[in-house]
Design a protein around this motif. Structure first.
Motif, PDB file in Angstrom:
ATOM      1  N   MET A 111       0.846  -1.189   0.000  1.00 31.67           N
ATOM      2  CA  MET A 111       0.000   0.000   0.000  1.00 31.67           C
ATOM      3  C   MET A 111       0.879   1.235   0.000  1.00 31.67           C
ATOM      4  O   MET A 111       1.936   1.266   0.652  1.00 31.67           O
ATOM      5  N   VAL A 112       0.449   2.241  -0.735  1.00 26.73           N
ATOM      6  CA  VAL A 112       1.065   3.571  -0.677  1.00 26.73           C
ATOM      7  C   VAL A 112       0.035   4.524  -0.102  1.00 26.73           C
ATOM      8  O   VAL A 112      -1.136   4.488  -0.506  1.00 26.73           O
ATOM      9  N   THR A 113       0.443   5.367   0.837  1.00 31.24           N
ATOM     10  CA  THR A 113      -0.449   6.389   1.372  1.00 31.24           C
ATOM     11  C   THR A 113       0.148   7.770   1.113  1.00 31.24           C
ATOM     12  O   THR A 113       1.373   7.937   1.070  1.00 31.24           O
ATOM     13  N   THR A 114      -0.729   8.750   0.950  1.00 29.63           N
ATOM     14  CA  THR A 114      -0.288  10.117   0.687  1.00 29.63           C
ATOM     15  C   THR A 114      -1.427  11.082   0.959  1.00 29.63           C
ATOM     16  O   THR A 114      -2.599  10.690   0.991  1.00 29.63           O
ATOM     17  N   ASN A 115      -1.089  12.344   1.125  1.00 29.55           N
ATOM     18  CA  ASN A 115      -2.088  13.412   1.218  1.00 29.55           C
ATOM     19  C   ASN A 115      -2.075  14.291  -0.032  1.00 29.55           C
ATOM     20  O   ASN A 115      -2.806  15.283  -0.091  1.00 29.55           O
ATOM     21  N   ASP A 116      -1.263  13.924  -1.009  1.00 32.66           N
ATOM     22  CA  ASP A 116      -1.082  14.709  -2.226  1.00 32.66           C
ATOM     23  C   ASP A 116      -1.944  14.119  -3.346  1.00 32.66           C
ATOM     24  O   ASP A 116      -1.672  13.024  -3.834  1.00 32.66           O
ATOM     25  N   GLU A 117      -2.977  14.845  -3.750  1.00 32.45           N
ATOM     26  CA  GLU A 117      -3.910  14.322  -4.751  1.00 32.45           C
ATOM     27  C   GLU A 117      -3.228  14.087  -6.097  1.00 32.45           C
ATOM     28  O   GLU A 117      -3.521  13.100  -6.791  1.00 32.45           O
ATOM     29  N   LYS A 118      -2.298  14.944  -6.475  1.00 33.91           N
ATOM     30  CA  LYS A 118      -1.615  14.771  -7.753  1.00 33.91           C
ATOM     31  C   LYS A 118      -0.792  13.484  -7.758  1.00 33.91           C
ATOM     32  O   LYS A 118      -0.813  12.713  -8.736  1.00 33.91           O
ATOM     33  N   LEU A 119      -0.064  13.247  -6.663  1.00 28.89           N
ATOM     34  CA  LEU A 119       0.705  12.005  -6.564  1.00 28.89           C
ATOM     35  C   LEU A 119      -0.222  10.795  -6.539  1.00 28.89           C
ATOM     36  O   LEU A 119       0.070   9.756  -7.137  1.00 28.89           O
ATOM     37  N   TYR A 120      -1.347  10.938  -5.870  1.00 26.53           N
ATOM     38  CA  TYR A 120      -2.337   9.854  -5.804  1.00 26.53           C
ATOM     39  C   TYR A 120      -2.813   9.466  -7.198  1.00 26.53           C
ATOM     40  O   TYR A 120      -2.845   8.269  -7.548  1.00 26.53           O
ATOM     41  N   GLN A 121      -3.175  10.432  -8.007  1.00 25.22           N
ATOM     42  CA  GLN A 121      -3.641  10.149  -9.363  1.00 25.22           C
ATOM     43  C   GLN A 121      -2.539   9.513 -10.211  1.00 25.22           C
ATOM     44  O   GLN A 121      -2.794   8.609 -11.013  1.00 25.22           O
ATOM     45  N   GLU A 122      -1.312   9.960 -10.005  1.00 28.54           N
ATOM     46  CA  GLU A 122      -0.187   9.390 -10.747  1.00 28.54           C
ATOM     47  C   GLU A 122       0.056   7.935 -10.340  1.00 28.54           C
ATOM     48  O   GLU A 122       0.333   7.074 -11.186  1.00 28.54           O
ATOM     49  N   LEU A 123      -0.059   7.648  -9.060  1.00 29.67           N
ATOM     50  CA  LEU A 123       0.109   6.273  -8.569  1.00 29.67           C
ATOM     51  C   LEU A 123      -0.932   5.339  -9.170  1.00 29.67           C
ATOM     52  O   LEU A 123      -0.615   4.210  -9.569  1.00 29.67           O
ATOM     53  N   LEU A 124      -2.183   5.811  -9.233  1.00 30.10           N
ATOM     54  CA  LEU A 124      -3.250   4.983  -9.803  1.00 30.10           C
ATOM     55  C   LEU A 124      -2.949   4.613 -11.251  1.00 30.10           C
ATOM     56  O   LEU A 124      -3.171   3.478 -11.684  1.00 30.10           O
ATOM     57  N   LYS A 125      -2.423   5.568 -11.978  1.00 26.08           N
ATOM     58  CA  LYS A 125      -2.124   5.341 -13.391  1.00 26.08           C
ATOM     59  C   LYS A 125      -0.919   4.415 -13.555  1.00 26.08           C
ATOM     60  O   LYS A 125      -0.955   3.467 -14.349  1.00 26.08           O
ATOM     61  N   LEU A 126       0.135   4.669 -12.791  1.00 24.16           N
ATOM     62  CA  LEU A 126       1.350   3.858 -12.916  1.00 24.16           C
ATOM     63  C   LEU A 126       1.113   2.413 -12.472  1.00 24.16           C
ATOM     64  O   LEU A 126       1.771   1.502 -12.963  1.00 24.16           O
ATOM     65  N   ARG A 127       0.184   2.219 -11.556  1.00 22.61           N
ATOM     66  CA  ARG A 127      -0.133   0.869 -11.080  1.00 22.61           C
ATOM     67  C   ARG A 127      -0.723  -0.004 -12.183  1.00 22.61           C
ATOM     68  O   ARG A 127      -0.625  -1.228 -12.139  1.00 22.61           O
ATOM     69  N   THR A 128      -1.346   0.625 -13.182  1.00 25.39           N
ATOM     70  CA  THR A 128      -2.053  -0.112 -14.238  1.00 25.39           C
ATOM     71  C   THR A 128      -1.513   0.294 -15.606  1.00 25.39           C
ATOM     72  O   THR A 128      -2.196   0.948 -16.389  1.00 25.39           O
ATOM     73  N   HIS A 129      -0.234  -0.040 -15.856  1.00 24.74           N
ATOM     74  CA  HIS A 129       0.379   0.115 -17.175  1.00 24.74           C
ATOM     75  C   HIS A 129       0.488   1.564 -17.652  1.00 24.74           C
ATOM     76  O   HIS A 129       0.782   1.806 -18.825  1.00 24.74           O
ATOM     77  N   GLY A 130       0.231   2.545 -16.788  1.00 28.14           N
ATOM     78  CA  GLY A 130       0.216   3.935 -17.235  1.00 28.14           C
ATOM     79  C   GLY A 130      -1.065   4.301 -17.960  1.00 28.14           C
ATOM     80  O   GLY A 130      -1.115   5.292 -18.701  1.00 28.14           O
ATOM     81  N   ILE A 131      -2.113   3.499 -17.715  1.00 28.33           N
ATOM     82  CA  ILE A 131      -3.390   3.666 -18.427  1.00 28.33           C
ATOM     83  C   ILE A 131      -4.400   4.414 -17.564  1.00 28.33           C
ATOM     84  O   ILE A 131      -4.493   4.180 -16.361  1.00 28.33           O
ATOM     85  N   THR A 132      -5.153   5.279 -18.187  1.00 24.32           N
ATOM     86  CA  THR A 132      -6.291   5.921 -17.532  1.00 24.32           C
ATOM     87  C   THR A 132      -7.566   5.627 -18.311  1.00 24.32           C
ATOM     88  O   THR A 132      -7.550   5.516 -19.536  1.00 24.32           O
ATOM     89  N   ARG A 133      -8.663   5.497 -17.563  1.00 21.43           N
ATOM     90  CA  ARG A 133      -9.999   5.368 -18.157  1.00 21.43           C
ATOM     91  C   ARG A 133     -10.876   6.581 -17.813  1.00 21.43           C
ATOM     92  O   ARG A 133     -12.062   6.601 -18.115  1.00 21.43           O
ATOM     93  N   ASP A 134     -10.263   7.560 -17.170  1.00 23.26           N
ATOM     94  CA  ASP A 134     -10.989   8.754 -16.759  1.00 23.26           C
ATOM     95  C   ASP A 134     -11.108   9.715 -17.944  1.00 23.26           C
ATOM     96  O   ASP A 134     -10.091  10.252 -18.413  1.00 23.26           O
TER      97      ASP A 134
END
Length: 401
Positions: free
Chosen positions: A212-235
Protein backbone atom coordinates in the motif's frame (compact mmCIF):
# COMPACT_ATOMS: atom_id res chain seq x y z
CA UNK A 1 9.87 -23.28 32.82
CA UNK A 2 10.36 -26.82 34.03
CA UNK A 3 12.81 -29.34 32.63
CA UNK A 4 9.92 -30.61 30.50
CA UNK A 5 9.54 -27.23 28.84
CA UNK A 6 10.25 -28.55 25.35
CA UNK A 7 7.57 -31.18 25.75
CA UNK A 8 5.11 -28.58 27.01
CA UNK A 9 5.61 -26.55 23.83
CA UNK A 10 5.14 -29.80 21.85
CA UNK A 11 8.54 -29.07 20.31
CA UNK A 12 6.74 -27.15 17.55
CA UNK A 13 8.78 -24.76 15.41
CA UNK A 14 8.65 -21.21 16.76
CA UNK A 15 9.43 -18.82 13.89
CA UNK A 16 10.45 -15.19 14.28
CA UNK A 17 7.17 -14.14 12.62
CA UNK A 18 3.96 -15.83 11.58
CA UNK A 19 0.65 -14.94 9.96
CA UNK A 20 -2.57 -15.42 11.92
CA UNK A 21 -5.50 -16.52 9.75
CA UNK A 22 -8.93 -16.79 11.39
CA UNK A 23 -12.27 -18.24 10.31
CA UNK A 24 -13.43 -14.67 9.58
CA UNK A 25 -10.46 -14.20 7.25
CA UNK A 26 -11.28 -17.41 5.40
CA UNK A 27 -14.95 -16.49 5.13
CA UNK A 28 -14.07 -13.07 3.70
CA UNK A 29 -11.89 -14.62 1.00
CA UNK A 30 -14.46 -17.32 0.16
CA UNK A 31 -17.17 -14.67 -0.18
CA UNK A 32 -15.04 -12.78 -2.67
CA UNK A 33 -14.16 -15.97 -4.56
CA UNK A 34 -17.88 -16.53 -5.01
CA UNK A 35 -18.51 -12.95 -6.14
CA UNK A 36 -18.35 -11.44 -9.63
CA UNK A 37 -14.87 -10.01 -9.14
CA UNK A 38 -11.56 -11.70 -8.42
CA UNK A 39 -9.53 -8.63 -9.43
CA UNK A 40 -10.13 -4.93 -10.18
CA UNK A 41 -13.37 -5.10 -8.21
CA UNK A 42 -14.90 -3.26 -5.24
CA UNK A 43 -12.76 -4.84 -2.52
CA UNK A 44 -9.67 -2.97 -3.70
CA UNK A 45 -11.20 0.46 -3.13
CA UNK A 46 -12.78 -0.74 0.13
CA UNK A 47 -9.39 -1.88 1.43
CA UNK A 48 -7.76 1.36 0.32
CA UNK A 49 -10.34 3.50 2.09
CA UNK A 50 -10.20 1.44 5.29
CA UNK A 51 -6.41 1.53 5.38
CA UNK A 52 -6.24 5.27 4.69
CA UNK A 53 -8.59 5.83 7.63
CA UNK A 54 -6.51 3.51 9.83
CA UNK A 55 -3.29 5.50 9.33
CA UNK A 56 -4.97 8.90 9.03
CA UNK A 57 -4.05 9.64 5.40
CA UNK A 58 -6.25 11.14 2.68
CA UNK A 59 -5.42 8.60 -0.02
CA UNK A 60 -4.22 5.01 -0.28
CA UNK A 61 -3.27 2.92 -3.32
CA UNK A 62 -3.12 -0.86 -2.94
CA UNK A 63 -0.63 -2.80 -5.04
CA UNK A 64 0.95 -6.21 -5.49
CA UNK A 65 3.63 -5.97 -2.76
CA UNK A 66 5.75 -3.58 -0.73
CA UNK A 67 8.52 -3.50 -3.33
CA UNK A 68 6.02 -2.49 -6.00
CA UNK A 69 4.81 0.24 -3.62
CA UNK A 70 8.35 1.61 -3.36
CA UNK A 71 8.84 1.48 -7.12
CA UNK A 72 5.53 3.29 -7.70
CA UNK A 73 6.66 6.02 -5.30
CA UNK A 74 10.00 6.60 -7.00
CA UNK A 75 8.32 6.69 -10.41
CA UNK A 76 5.63 9.11 -9.23
CA UNK A 77 8.31 11.42 -7.80
CA UNK A 78 10.23 11.40 -11.06
CA UNK A 79 13.37 9.59 -9.95
CA UNK A 80 15.72 9.18 -12.91
CA UNK A 81 19.41 8.72 -13.70
CA UNK A 82 20.16 12.22 -12.41
CA UNK A 83 18.59 11.52 -8.99
CA UNK A 84 20.59 10.83 -5.84
CA UNK A 85 18.60 9.42 -2.93
CA UNK A 86 19.68 8.79 0.68
CA UNK A 87 18.56 5.76 2.69
CA UNK A 88 19.74 3.48 5.47
CA UNK A 89 21.90 0.40 4.97
CA UNK A 90 19.93 -1.44 7.69
CA UNK A 91 16.80 -2.33 5.76
CA UNK A 92 15.55 -4.90 3.32
CA UNK A 93 17.26 -4.11 0.02
CA UNK A 94 13.99 -3.03 -1.65
CA UNK A 95 14.25 0.33 0.15
CA UNK A 96 17.34 1.04 -1.94
CA UNK A 97 16.55 -1.01 -5.05
CA UNK A 98 13.52 1.13 -5.89
CA UNK A 99 15.87 4.00 -6.69
CA UNK A 100 17.98 1.79 -8.92
CA UNK A 101 14.89 0.57 -10.79
CA UNK A 102 14.50 4.16 -12.02
CA UNK A 103 18.19 4.56 -12.83
CA UNK A 104 18.94 6.75 -9.81
CA UNK A 105 21.94 6.65 -7.49
CA UNK A 106 21.57 5.28 -3.96
CA UNK A 107 23.61 6.94 -1.23
CA UNK A 108 23.59 5.22 2.15
CA UNK A 109 24.00 7.04 5.45
CA UNK A 110 24.86 5.41 8.77
CA UNK A 111 22.51 4.53 11.62
CA UNK A 112 22.02 5.61 15.21
CA UNK A 113 23.69 2.74 17.14
CA UNK A 114 21.03 2.81 19.88
CA UNK A 115 17.97 2.43 17.64
CA UNK A 116 19.36 1.28 14.25
CA UNK A 117 17.31 4.07 12.64
CA UNK A 118 18.77 6.38 10.00
CA UNK A 119 20.84 8.93 11.94
CA UNK A 120 19.52 12.39 11.05
CA UNK A 121 22.79 14.04 12.13
CA UNK A 122 24.78 11.91 9.72
CA UNK A 123 22.24 12.65 6.98
CA UNK A 124 22.74 16.36 7.60
CA UNK A 125 26.50 15.95 7.35
CA UNK A 126 26.06 14.16 4.04
CA UNK A 127 23.76 16.88 2.70
CA UNK A 128 26.09 19.65 3.81
CA UNK A 129 29.00 17.97 2.06
CA UNK A 130 27.42 18.71 -1.33
CA UNK A 131 25.78 21.76 -2.91
CA UNK A 132 22.03 22.16 -2.53
CA UNK A 133 20.20 20.34 -5.27
CA UNK A 134 22.74 17.51 -5.38
CA UNK A 135 20.35 15.15 -3.58
CA UNK A 136 16.73 14.51 -4.53
CA UNK A 137 15.16 12.73 -1.58
CA UNK A 138 15.37 10.60 1.55
CA UNK A 139 13.88 7.17 2.30
CA UNK A 140 13.90 6.71 6.09
CA UNK A 141 12.75 3.33 7.44
CA UNK A 142 10.64 2.72 10.56
CA UNK A 143 12.95 -0.15 11.39
CA UNK A 144 11.56 -3.01 13.56
CA UNK A 145 8.42 -0.90 14.08
CA UNK A 146 10.25 1.98 15.76
CA UNK A 147 8.91 5.15 14.08
CA UNK A 148 11.29 7.70 12.65
CA UNK A 149 10.70 11.27 13.83
CA UNK A 150 9.52 12.56 10.47
CA UNK A 151 8.87 16.04 11.78
CA UNK A 152 12.62 16.49 12.18
CA UNK A 153 13.34 14.85 8.83
CA UNK A 154 10.75 17.11 7.18
CA UNK A 155 12.54 20.21 8.47
CA UNK A 156 15.80 18.86 7.09
CA UNK A 157 14.21 17.90 3.77
CA UNK A 158 12.63 21.34 3.37
CA UNK A 159 15.97 23.00 4.10
CA UNK A 160 17.60 21.10 1.26
CA UNK A 161 14.64 20.81 -1.13
CA UNK A 162 14.10 17.06 -0.79
CA UNK A 163 11.11 14.75 -0.93
CA UNK A 164 10.54 11.96 1.65
CA UNK A 165 9.29 8.41 1.15
CA UNK A 166 8.56 6.82 4.53
CA UNK A 167 9.19 3.07 4.46
CA UNK A 168 6.64 2.11 7.11
CA UNK A 169 6.45 -1.61 6.28
CA UNK A 170 7.32 -2.47 9.88
CA UNK A 171 5.05 0.05 11.55
CA UNK A 172 1.31 0.20 10.69
CA UNK A 173 -0.37 1.60 13.79
CA UNK A 174 2.91 2.98 15.12
CA UNK A 175 3.39 6.64 15.95
CA UNK A 176 5.81 9.25 17.23
CA UNK A 177 5.03 12.32 19.34
CA UNK A 178 5.63 15.62 17.54
CA UNK A 179 6.86 18.92 18.99
CA UNK A 180 3.27 19.87 19.92
CA UNK A 181 2.76 16.66 21.88
CA UNK A 182 0.50 15.14 19.23
CA UNK A 183 0.61 11.56 17.96
CA UNK A 184 1.70 11.26 14.35
CA UNK A 185 0.76 7.88 12.93
CA UNK A 186 3.18 6.20 10.55
CA UNK A 187 1.99 6.77 7.00
CA UNK A 188 -0.41 9.63 7.78
CA UNK A 189 1.21 11.87 5.15
CA UNK A 190 1.69 14.81 7.50
CA UNK A 191 5.45 14.97 6.98
CA UNK A 192 6.33 12.44 4.26
CA UNK A 193 5.28 12.94 0.64
CA UNK A 194 4.53 9.23 0.34
CA UNK A 195 4.61 6.22 2.67
CA UNK A 196 4.61 2.53 1.90
CA UNK A 197 3.47 -0.63 3.67
CA UNK A 198 3.81 -4.37 3.10
CA UNK A 199 1.29 -7.14 3.73
CA UNK A 200 3.76 -10.02 3.57
CA UNK A 201 2.75 -12.89 5.94
CA UNK A 202 5.16 -11.90 8.73
CA UNK A 203 3.89 -8.30 8.79
CA UNK A 204 1.10 -6.91 11.01
CA UNK A 205 -1.51 -7.31 8.28
CA UNK A 206 -1.10 -10.35 6.04
CA UNK A 207 -2.58 -10.78 2.58
CA UNK A 208 0.01 -13.30 1.32
CA UNK A 209 1.58 -10.66 -0.87
CA UNK A 210 0.45 -7.07 -1.09
CA UNK A 211 1.43 -3.48 -0.49
CA UNK A 212 0.00 0.00 0.00
CA UNK A 213 1.07 3.57 -0.68
CA UNK A 214 -0.45 6.39 1.37
CA UNK A 215 -0.29 10.12 0.69
CA UNK A 216 -2.09 13.41 1.22
CA UNK A 217 -1.08 14.71 -2.23
CA UNK A 218 -3.91 14.32 -4.75
CA UNK A 219 -1.62 14.77 -7.75
CA UNK A 220 0.71 12.01 -6.56
CA UNK A 221 -2.34 9.85 -5.80
CA UNK A 222 -3.64 10.15 -9.36
CA UNK A 223 -0.19 9.39 -10.75
CA UNK A 224 0.11 6.27 -8.57
CA UNK A 225 -3.25 4.98 -9.80
CA UNK A 226 -2.12 5.34 -13.39
CA UNK A 227 1.35 3.86 -12.92
CA UNK A 228 -0.13 0.87 -11.08
CA UNK A 229 -2.05 -0.11 -14.24
CA UNK A 230 0.38 0.12 -17.17
CA UNK A 231 0.22 3.94 -17.24
CA UNK A 232 -3.39 3.67 -18.43
CA UNK A 233 -6.29 5.92 -17.53
CA UNK A 234 -10.00 5.37 -18.16
CA UNK A 235 -10.99 8.75 -16.76
CA UNK A 236 -12.48 10.84 -19.62
CA UNK A 237 -11.39 14.03 -17.88
CA UNK A 238 -7.75 12.98 -18.19
CA UNK A 239 -7.83 11.66 -21.78
CA UNK A 240 -6.53 13.40 -24.89
CA UNK A 241 -9.27 11.71 -26.92
CA UNK A 242 -12.43 9.75 -26.15
CA UNK A 243 -13.76 7.23 -28.67
CA UNK A 244 -16.51 5.87 -26.42
CA UNK A 245 -17.22 3.88 -23.26
CA UNK A 246 -14.63 1.24 -24.15
CA UNK A 247 -11.79 3.70 -24.65
CA UNK A 248 -8.68 3.92 -22.49
CA UNK A 249 -5.37 5.70 -22.94
CA UNK A 250 -1.86 4.58 -22.07
CA UNK A 251 -0.29 7.92 -21.30
CA UNK A 252 3.07 6.77 -19.93
CA UNK A 253 5.00 3.59 -19.23
CA UNK A 254 3.58 1.96 -16.12
CA UNK A 255 3.48 -1.53 -14.67
CA UNK A 256 0.96 -4.20 -13.75
CA UNK A 257 1.21 -3.74 -9.99
CA UNK A 258 -2.45 -4.43 -9.23
CA UNK A 259 -3.63 -6.53 -6.29
CA UNK A 260 -6.55 -9.02 -6.53
CA UNK A 261 -9.87 -8.50 -4.77
CA UNK A 262 -9.53 -11.74 -2.82
CA UNK A 263 -6.30 -10.50 -1.20
CA UNK A 264 -7.93 -7.17 -0.40
CA UNK A 265 -10.84 -9.05 1.22
CA UNK A 266 -8.29 -10.78 3.44
CA UNK A 267 -6.63 -7.44 4.16
CA UNK A 268 -9.93 -5.84 5.19
CA UNK A 269 -10.62 -8.71 7.58
CA UNK A 270 -7.11 -8.55 9.04
CA UNK A 271 -7.32 -4.78 9.43
CA UNK A 272 -10.37 -5.15 11.70
CA UNK A 273 -8.19 -6.74 14.38
CA UNK A 274 -5.00 -4.79 13.68
CA UNK A 275 -5.21 -2.86 16.95
CA UNK A 276 -5.58 -6.06 18.96
CA UNK A 277 -2.57 -7.55 17.20
CA UNK A 278 -0.54 -4.42 17.85
CA UNK A 279 -1.46 -4.48 21.56
CA UNK A 280 -0.38 -8.12 21.76
CA UNK A 281 2.98 -7.31 20.13
CA UNK A 282 3.58 -4.56 22.67
CA UNK A 283 2.67 -6.97 25.47
CA UNK A 284 5.18 -9.54 24.18
CA UNK A 285 7.84 -6.83 24.04
CA UNK A 286 7.22 -5.92 27.70
CA UNK A 287 7.76 -9.54 28.72
CA UNK A 288 11.04 -9.69 26.81
CA UNK A 289 12.11 -6.34 28.25
CA UNK A 290 11.54 -7.53 31.81
CA UNK A 291 13.27 -10.87 31.20
CA UNK A 292 16.39 -9.30 29.71
CA UNK A 293 16.60 -6.24 31.93
CA UNK A 294 20.11 -5.87 33.33
CA UNK A 295 21.29 -9.11 31.72
CA UNK A 296 24.98 -8.49 31.10
CA UNK A 297 25.11 -10.60 27.92
CA UNK A 298 22.14 -9.02 26.14
CA UNK A 299 21.55 -5.55 24.80
CA UNK A 300 18.00 -4.87 23.61
CA UNK A 301 17.70 -2.60 20.60
CA UNK A 302 16.67 0.81 21.89
CA UNK A 303 13.43 2.69 21.33
CA UNK A 304 13.36 6.35 20.34
CA UNK A 305 12.34 8.57 23.28
CA UNK A 306 9.90 10.51 21.09
CA UNK A 307 7.58 7.52 20.58
CA UNK A 308 6.33 7.62 24.18
CA UNK A 309 3.17 9.62 24.93
CA UNK A 310 2.34 11.54 28.09
CA UNK A 311 1.07 8.36 29.78
CA UNK A 312 4.26 6.50 28.96
CA UNK A 313 2.64 4.30 26.31
CA UNK A 314 4.83 3.49 23.34
CA UNK A 315 4.18 4.10 19.66
CA UNK A 316 6.62 1.32 18.74
CA UNK A 317 4.81 -1.16 16.48
CA UNK A 318 7.15 -4.10 17.19
CA UNK A 319 7.34 -5.86 13.89
CA UNK A 320 10.63 -7.20 15.29
CA UNK A 321 12.11 -7.63 18.73
CA UNK A 322 15.87 -7.31 18.29
CA UNK A 323 18.59 -8.17 20.77
CA UNK A 324 22.34 -7.82 20.35
CA UNK A 325 24.77 -10.42 21.70
CA UNK A 326 28.47 -11.09 21.35
CA UNK A 327 28.18 -14.62 19.95
CA UNK A 328 25.26 -14.12 17.56
CA UNK A 329 26.11 -17.14 15.38
CA UNK A 330 26.34 -19.40 18.42
CA UNK A 331 22.99 -18.24 19.81
CA UNK A 332 21.35 -18.45 16.38
CA UNK A 333 22.48 -22.05 15.93
CA UNK A 334 21.57 -23.02 19.50
CA UNK A 335 18.04 -21.64 19.18
CA UNK A 336 17.54 -23.35 15.83
CA UNK A 337 18.59 -26.64 17.43
CA UNK A 338 15.64 -26.15 19.78
CA UNK A 339 13.20 -25.27 16.97
CA UNK A 340 13.31 -21.55 17.73
CA UNK A 341 13.84 -19.94 14.35
CA UNK A 342 15.24 -16.55 15.26
CA UNK A 343 16.38 -14.47 12.31
CA UNK A 344 18.84 -11.71 11.43
CA UNK A 345 17.54 -8.32 10.21
CA UNK A 346 19.36 -7.08 8.19
CA UNK A 347 22.59 -7.71 6.35
CA UNK A 348 23.80 -4.15 5.60
CA UNK A 349 22.70 -3.38 2.05
CA UNK A 350 26.00 -1.76 1.08
CA UNK A 351 27.85 -5.05 1.72
CA UNK A 352 25.76 -6.97 -0.81
CA UNK A 353 27.71 -7.93 -3.96
CA UNK A 354 25.44 -5.80 -6.16
CA UNK A 355 26.07 -2.61 -4.17
CA UNK A 356 29.76 -3.42 -3.80
CA UNK A 357 29.87 -3.57 -7.59
CA UNK A 358 28.72 0.06 -7.53
CA UNK A 359 31.65 1.10 -5.35
CA UNK A 360 30.51 0.49 -1.78
CA UNK A 361 32.70 -1.59 0.51
CA UNK A 362 32.78 -3.04 3.98
CA UNK A 363 33.87 -0.41 6.45
CA UNK A 364 31.88 2.41 4.83
CA UNK A 365 29.21 2.49 7.57
CA UNK A 366 30.72 1.21 10.82
CA UNK A 367 27.61 1.62 13.00
CA UNK A 368 25.53 -0.44 10.57
CA UNK A 369 28.19 -3.12 10.44
CA UNK A 370 28.62 -3.19 14.22
CA UNK A 371 24.87 -3.57 14.60
CA UNK A 372 24.79 -6.43 12.09
CA UNK A 373 27.59 -8.28 13.88
CA UNK A 374 25.43 -8.94 16.94
CA UNK A 375 21.76 -8.50 16.04
CA UNK A 376 19.14 -11.24 16.33
CA UNK A 377 15.35 -11.00 15.98
CA UNK A 378 13.44 -13.13 18.48
CA UNK A 379 9.94 -14.55 17.84
CA UNK A 380 7.40 -11.71 17.73
CA UNK A 381 3.83 -12.27 16.49
CA UNK A 382 0.37 -12.01 18.08
CA UNK A 383 -0.31 -15.76 18.24
CA UNK A 384 2.94 -16.45 20.12
CA UNK A 385 1.80 -18.11 23.35
CA UNK A 386 3.03 -17.25 26.82
CA UNK A 387 4.51 -20.72 27.13
CA UNK A 388 6.35 -20.40 23.81
CA UNK A 389 7.76 -17.02 24.79
CA UNK A 390 8.92 -18.35 28.14
CA UNK A 391 10.66 -21.18 26.28
CA UNK A 392 12.43 -18.69 24.01
CA UNK A 393 13.59 -16.63 26.99
CA UNK A 394 14.74 -19.75 28.83
CA UNK A 395 16.84 -20.94 25.89
CA UNK A 396 18.40 -17.51 25.27
CA UNK A 397 19.45 -17.31 28.91
CA UNK A 398 20.61 -20.92 28.93
CA UNK A 399 22.98 -20.27 26.03
CA UNK A 400 24.32 -17.09 27.57
CA UNK A 401 24.93 -18.88 30.86
Amino acid sequence: MTQNSELRTNNKPIPYGRQHITDDDIAAVVETLQSDFLTQGPKVAEFEQAFAEYVGAKYAVACSNGTAALHLCTMALGVNKESRVITTPITFVASANCVRYCGGTVEFSDIDPDTALLDIHKVRQLLESKPKGYYSGIIPVDFAGNPVNLEEFRKLADEFGLWIIEDACHAPGGYFIDSKGEKQLCGNGRYADLAIFSFHPVKHIATGEGGMVTTNDEKLYQELLKLRTHGITRDPALMEENHGGWYMEMQELGYNYRIPDMLCALGISQLRRADAGLARRRGIAKVYDKAFDNHSGIKVLGTSPDVFDAEGETGHAYHLYVIKVEDRRGLYDFLHQHNIFAQVHYIPAHTMPYYRSLGYKKGDYPEAENYYAGCLSLPMYPSLTQEEQEFVIEKVKEFLG
